[in-house]
Write a protein that holds these residues in place. Structure first.
Motif, PDB file in Angstrom:
ATOM      1  N   PHE A  39      58.364   6.333   6.710  1.00  0.00           N
ATOM      2  CA  PHE A  39      58.878   7.609   6.226  1.00  0.00           C
ATOM      3  C   PHE A  39      57.866   8.354   5.357  1.00  0.00           C
ATOM      4  CE2 PHE A  39      60.932  10.247   3.029  1.00  0.00           C
ATOM      5  CZ  PHE A  39      61.713  11.070   3.807  1.00  0.00           C
ATOM      6  N   MET A  40      57.328   7.695   4.343  1.00  0.00           N
ATOM      7  CA  MET A  40      56.413   8.382   3.429  1.00  0.00           C
ATOM      8  C   MET A  40      55.130   8.792   4.149  1.00  0.00           C
ATOM      9  SD  MET A  40      58.131   8.726   0.751  1.00  0.00           S
ATOM     10  CE  MET A  40      56.811   9.563  -0.140  1.00  0.00           C
ATOM     11  N   GLU A  41      54.661   7.964   5.057  1.00  0.00           N
ATOM     12  CA  GLU A  41      53.476   8.309   5.846  1.00  0.00           C
ATOM     13  C   GLU A  41      53.753   9.525   6.736  1.00  0.00           C
ATOM     14  OE1 GLU A  41      50.828   6.289   9.450  1.00  0.00           O
ATOM     15  OE2 GLU A  41      52.001   5.014   8.090  1.00  0.00           O
ATOM     16  N   ASP A  42      54.934   9.555   7.340  1.00  0.00           N
ATOM     17  CA  ASP A  42      55.302  10.678   8.206  1.00  0.00           C
ATOM     18  C   ASP A  42      55.485  11.960   7.404  1.00  0.00           C
ATOM     19  OD1 ASP A  42      55.294   8.943  10.366  1.00  0.00           O
ATOM     20  OD2 ASP A  42      57.435   8.512  10.211  1.00  0.00           O
ATOM     21  N   LEU A  43      56.039  11.832   6.214  1.00  0.00           N
ATOM     22  CA  LEU A  43      56.226  12.992   5.344  1.00  0.00           C
ATOM     23  C   LEU A  43      54.877  13.571   4.930  1.00  0.00           C
ATOM     24  CD1 LEU A  43      58.111  14.832   3.711  1.00  0.00           C
ATOM     25  CD2 LEU A  43      58.185  13.079   1.921  1.00  0.00           C
ATOM     26  N   ALA A  44      53.948  12.691   4.587  1.00  0.00           N
ATOM     27  CA  ALA A  44      52.605  13.152   4.194  1.00  0.00           C
ATOM     28  C   ALA A  44      51.889  13.807   5.374  1.00  0.00           C
ATOM     29  CB  ALA A  44      51.795  11.980   3.657  1.00  0.00           C
ATOM     30  N   HIS A  45      52.147  13.309   6.592  1.00  0.00           N
ATOM     31  CA  HIS A  45      51.516  13.892   7.783  1.00  0.00           C
ATOM     32  C   HIS A  45      52.094  15.274   8.091  1.00  0.00           C
ATOM     33  CE1 HIS A  45      49.885  14.295  11.825  1.00  0.00           C
ATOM     34  NE2 HIS A  45      51.111  14.516  12.265  1.00  0.00           N
ATOM     35  N   ALA A  46      53.412  15.403   7.997  1.00  0.00           N
ATOM     36  CA  ALA A  46      54.052  16.681   8.347  1.00  0.00           C
ATOM     37  C   ALA A  46      53.796  17.757   7.302  1.00  0.00           C
ATOM     38  CB  ALA A  46      55.556  16.468   8.514  1.00  0.00           C
ATOM     39  N   ARG A  47      53.762  17.375   6.034  1.00  0.00           N
ATOM     40  CA  ARG A  47      53.603  18.319   4.925  1.00  0.00           C
ATOM     41  C   ARG A  47      54.513  19.529   5.146  1.00  0.00           C
ATOM     42  NH1 ARG A  47      47.529  19.615   3.822  1.00  0.00           N
ATOM     43  NH2 ARG A  47      48.228  20.023   1.710  1.00  0.00           N
ATOM     44  N   PRO A  48      55.827  19.300   5.140  1.00  0.00           N
ATOM     45  CA  PRO A  48      56.776  20.363   5.478  1.00  0.00           C
ATOM     46  C   PRO A  48      56.707  21.538   4.515  1.00  0.00           C
ATOM     47  CG  PRO A  48      57.899  18.507   4.463  1.00  0.00           C
ATOM     48  CD  PRO A  48      56.499  18.060   4.729  1.00  0.00           C
ATOM     49  N   THR A  49      57.003  22.707   5.034  1.00  0.00           N
ATOM     50  CA  THR A  49      57.106  23.899   4.191  1.00  0.00           C
ATOM     51  C   THR A  49      58.540  24.110   3.716  1.00  0.00           C
ATOM     52  OG1 THR A  49      57.389  25.243   6.180  1.00  0.00           O
ATOM     53  CG2 THR A  49      55.153  25.043   5.294  1.00  0.00           C
ATOM     54  N   LEU A  50      59.482  23.469   4.401  1.00  0.00           N
ATOM     55  CA  LEU A  50      60.893  23.480   4.025  1.00  0.00           C
ATOM     56  C   LEU A  50      61.364  22.029   3.995  1.00  0.00           C
ATOM     57  CD1 LEU A  50      62.007  26.160   6.663  1.00  0.00           C
ATOM     58  CD2 LEU A  50      61.327  26.629   4.313  1.00  0.00           C
ATOM     59  N   PHE A  51      62.005  21.623   2.893  1.00  0.00           N
ATOM     60  CA  PHE A  51      62.402  20.222   2.802  1.00  0.00           C
ATOM     61  C   PHE A  51      63.757  20.101   2.129  1.00  0.00           C
ATOM     62  CE2 PHE A  51      62.523  16.010   0.770  1.00  0.00           C
ATOM     63  CZ  PHE A  51      62.250  15.213   1.878  1.00  0.00           C
ATOM     64  N   GLY A  52      64.712  19.588   2.896  1.00  0.00           N
ATOM     65  CA  GLY A  52      66.034  19.313   2.358  1.00  0.00           C
ATOM     66  C   GLY A  52      66.310  17.823   2.398  1.00  0.00           C
ATOM     67  N   SER A  53      67.113  17.356   1.455  1.00  0.00           N
ATOM     68  CA  SER A  53      67.413  15.927   1.414  1.00  0.00           C
ATOM     69  C   SER A  53      68.791  15.716   0.806  1.00  0.00           C
ATOM     70  CB  SER A  53      66.337  15.179   0.620  1.00  0.00           C
ATOM     71  OG  SER A  53      66.451  13.782   0.824  1.00  0.00           O
ATOM     72  N   VAL A  54      69.071  14.479   0.447  1.00  0.00           N
ATOM     73  CA  VAL A  54      70.341  14.113  -0.170  1.00  0.00           C
ATOM     74  C   VAL A  54      70.056  13.558  -1.563  1.00  0.00           C
ATOM     75  CG1 VAL A  54      71.493  13.658   2.026  1.00  0.00           C
ATOM     76  CG2 VAL A  54      70.233  11.817   0.909  1.00  0.00           C
ATOM     77  N   PRO A  55      71.050  13.580  -2.458  1.00  0.00           N
ATOM     78  CA  PRO A  55      70.802  13.136  -3.835  1.00  0.00           C
ATOM     79  C   PRO A  55      70.173  11.752  -3.935  1.00  0.00           C
ATOM     80  CG  PRO A  55      72.914  14.231  -3.700  1.00  0.00           C
ATOM     81  CD  PRO A  55      72.411  14.105  -2.292  1.00  0.00           C
ATOM     82  N   ARG A  56      70.590  10.834  -3.079  1.00  0.00           N
ATOM     83  CA  ARG A  56      70.080   9.466  -3.188  1.00  0.00           C
ATOM     84  C   ARG A  56      68.568   9.423  -2.971  1.00  0.00           C
ATOM     85  NH1 ARG A  56      72.136   4.114   0.196  1.00  0.00           N
ATOM     86  NH2 ARG A  56      71.578   2.591  -1.408  1.00  0.00           N
TER      87      ARG A  56
END
Length: 503
Positions: free
Chosen positions: A198-215
């Motif tokens: 997950f963290m590797e994929d997030l760093a690769h995508a470098r999203p311009t819009l990012f939504g998540s959940v409280p947890r």
């Protein structure tokens, strides 16, 4: 693939299930279903065999497209008789039919778009079942396209925006904010390969819009504090120039340095956590919507300053009202057509003038900011005859960084108690932790009315997860399941802080 589905004998209006973790072929399958005039029935990839059977039988699905799921042998063991399965082209996908095989046999030159009216059924979105058996919300092609066109415009999505898809596409929020929006906004979707990456994929995508959940926002915070304790972080943020460098480094380390819009939804998030992220120049917008509204409800566009403690303001086209019982009511162009095969439940959910009963207790201030105070059905009564809303109390407990989740219970008790799931960073020193939790309990009680004050905190030993039935697939508390499992522990000890293994 649309031709292949027709070649399998499927006719416009037939139901086709999709079960998989997020991947490109999930979206491809959905597009093929739309083009073939079929009706999609998304199923959560973590659903158990009974839930999968219930949804597929209830929807009368003719085909199930299977992708990335953790335990296909167990999850698919109770499929309805005669239901065919089609495997996506992944090693873990199983099915009597293979994606590449049916594609090779299909002649794309024979494709004919199946004309559908705006009112025709496009998808059955089943609720996550936090309060009982899932219900199938019927959404039309008109709803799907309306959300896809209006949501990007309301949030300021731009062509070329990058979005990481990782929350379940089977849920209305990811379906609306990520999939449907991408069809109309020309944004680029990236997919998480696995939890481990997950963290590797997030760093690769470098999203311009990012939504998540409280947890997850909480876990991100914990990760930052593991490397940079709060006192040191506060000191660095207070230094000219250095503070800005620290903020940028933290966001870059998370893969969020290119993001201009941050959001949280699905469950309440503590104001203290929102303020913590705001100090790092990560202004998180709380949004709200429901399966019945195709996730469309309240939010804020990029660049607008959020008001913490609210779920934002009504999106364009949304009408909100509050009943005499303080229940939030909503009417919008993308409201469901009703619950599938449940006319009585549909009638109960609607007012005479077309508003939907959300089940959320709320207030709306003069500027249109919406404050959610809890769920109508989540309130419980103590032996003192007073009703208590658990969500505000749980939000106060979440100020403690060592509390990852809290569930307040207390039906037929003199005072409510809170079940506590500790964060991974919680101190191992038992005496220190007990003293810290007692200090938190006392501090929270100072902000509560006498009948709301917590009599006890119970630290649970097992993590709450969707897999063990304590959370929904979107990580909401399943209160009925939690109370059924832990109810016998309540009031068993008079200590203000107690650990489950000691009871």
């Amino acid at each position: 693939m649309a031709v292949a589905l027709a070649d399998l004998g499927l006719e416009p209006g037939d139901r086709v299930g999709i079960i998989s973790r997020n991947c490109a072929h999930w979206v491809l399958a959905d597009l093929a279903i739309i083009l073939a005039g079929l009706v999609s029935v998304p199923v959560y990839p973590t659903a158990n065999a009974r839930t999968i059977q219930q949804i597929l039988e209830h929807s009368e699905a003719s085909l199930l497209i299977v992708g990335k799921i953790d335990d296909p042998e167990e999850q698919l063991r109770e499929l309805p008789k005669g239901l065919r399965t089609l495997a996506m082209p992944y090693d873990e996908a199983v099915g009597e039919l293979q994606w590449e095989s049916v594609l090779r046999e299909a002649d794309a030159g024979r494709f004919q778009l199946q004309a559908r009216d705006d009112a025709d059924l496009a998808t059955l979105l089943y609720t996550s079942g936090s309060t009982g058996a899932p219900k199938g919300a019927m959404h039309s092609h008109g709803n799907f396209s309306w959300v896809g066109q209006n949501l990007p415009a309301a949030l300021g999505v731009q062509p070329g925006d990058r979005v990481l898809s990782y929350l379940p596409l089977s849920h209305c929020t990811e379906r609306a904010y990520v999939e449907a929006s991408s069809f109309y906004s020309e944004s680029t979707l990236y997919f998480v390969e696995s939890i481990e990456t997950f963290m590797e994929d997030l760093a690769h995508a470098r999203p311009t819009l990012f939504g998540s959940v409280p947890r997850l926002w909480k876990k991100f915070q914990i990760g930052v504090l593991e490397k940079l304790p709060q006192r040191k972080l506060d000191r660095l943020l207070g230094l000219p120039l250095i503070g800005g460098l620290v903020k940028r480094k933290i966001k870059r380390g998370l893969g969020l340095d290119q993001a201009r819009w941050f959001a949280s939804g699905s469950a309440p998030i503590a104001v203290s956590l929102l303020e913590w992220w705001d100090a790092l120049d990560v202004p998180i917008h709380e949004g709200w919507g429901m399966t019945e509204t195709f996730a469309y409800g309240t939010s804020l566009p990029a660049g607008k300053t959020p008001k913490y403690g609210t779920i934002g303001q009504a999106l364009p086209g949304v009408e909100l009202d509050v009943s005499d019982a303080q229940e939030l009511l909503i009417r919008c162009p993308c409201l469901m057509q009703g619950y599938y095969k449940a006319d009585e439940a549909t009638a109960e959910a609607m007012t005479d003038d077309g508003f939907f009963h959300t089940g959320d207790q709320a207030s709306v201030d003069d500027e249109g900011w919406v404050h959610i105070t809890g769920r109508v059905k989540e309130q419980f009564k103590t032996t003192k005859g007073k009703y208590i809303a658990p969500v505000p109390i749980e939000s106060l407990l979440a100020r403690n960084d060592h509390i990852e989740l809290a569930c307040v219970l207390g039906t037929n008790l003199s005072q409510p108690s809170a079940l506590i799931q500790l964060a991974e960073t919680a101190p191992s020193d038992r005496a220190f932790l007990e003293a810290e939790l007692e200090a938190t309990r006392r501090a929270v009680n100072l902000e509560l009315e006498p009948h709301e004050r917590l009599g006890q905190l119970i630290v649970i030993k097992d993590s709450w997860e969707p897999e063990n039935g304590m959370l929904t697939p979107t990580l909401k508390l399943k209160r009925q399941a939690i109370e059924a499992r832990y109810g016998a522990l309540l009031d068993r000890s008079k200590s203000p802080v107690v650990f489950e293994q000691d009871l």
